[in-house]
Motif scaffolding. Structure first.
Motif, short mmCIF file in Angstrom:
data_model
loop_
_atom_site.label_atom_id
_atom_site.label_comp_id
_atom_site.label_asym_id
_atom_site.label_seq_id
_atom_site.Cartn_x
_atom_site.Cartn_y
_atom_site.Cartn_z
N UNK A 1 0.86 -1.14 0.03
CA UNK A 1 -0.01 0.13 -0.04
C UNK A 1 0.85 1.29 -0.05
N UNK A 2 0.47 2.34 -0.63
CA UNK A 2 1.25 3.66 -0.56
C UNK A 2 1.20 4.30 0.97
N UNK A 3 2.14 4.84 1.18
CA UNK A 3 2.13 5.56 2.48
C UNK A 3 1.97 7.01 2.34
N UNK B 1 6.25 6.88 0.11
CA UNK B 1 6.91 5.58 -0.20
C UNK B 1 5.75 4.67 -0.18
N UNK B 2 6.25 3.38 -0.33
CA UNK B 2 5.32 2.20 -0.37
C UNK B 2 5.63 1.16 0.98
N UNK C 1 10.03 2.60 -3.78
CA UNK C 1 9.15 2.71 -4.82
C UNK C 1 8.49 1.50 -4.85
N UNK C 2 7.22 1.26 -5.63
CA UNK C 2 6.36 0.13 -5.79
C UNK C 2 7.13 -1.17 -6.41
N UNK C 3 8.00 -0.87 -7.22
CA UNK C 3 8.77 -1.99 -7.89
C UNK C 3 9.49 -2.96 -6.94
N UNK C 4 10.34 -2.20 -6.12
CA UNK C 4 11.24 -2.70 -5.18
C UNK C 4 10.33 -3.47 -4.01
#
Length: 79
Positions: free
Chosen positions: A24-26, A30-31, A53-56
């Motif tokens: 989930x996004x913060x 951040x993610x 990032x989301x990919x990580x």
């Protein structure tokens, strides 16, 4: 939020466990990778790991989801 719920049910070994993992996004851009695990019907342990990032976060989520079937967890639901 992408969420996956897994369970391990082995009554012979008295193992009735769950594992939930989601991203989930913060509020800070951040993610967060959020994991919860424990006995079915009980409150679980929650861990949150932040990523830039989301990919990580997706890479780590994929790694964890590949490990769980080896420990007898099976997916029950995914949203």
């Amino acid at each position: 939020m992408s969420l996956t719920y897994l369970q391990k049910r082995r009554p012979d070994a008295k193992q009735m466990r769950f594992y939930t993992i989601g991203i989930t996004p913060t509020l800070f851009g951040d993610w967060a990778l959020i994991r919860e695990w424990g006995r079915i019907g009980q409150a679980g342990t929650v861990r949150e790991t932040w990523f830039d990032d989301r990919d990580e976060a997706e890479q780590v989520r994929g790694l964890l989801l590949r490990q769980k079937p080896r420990k007898a967890y099976v997916p029950v639901a995914s949203a």
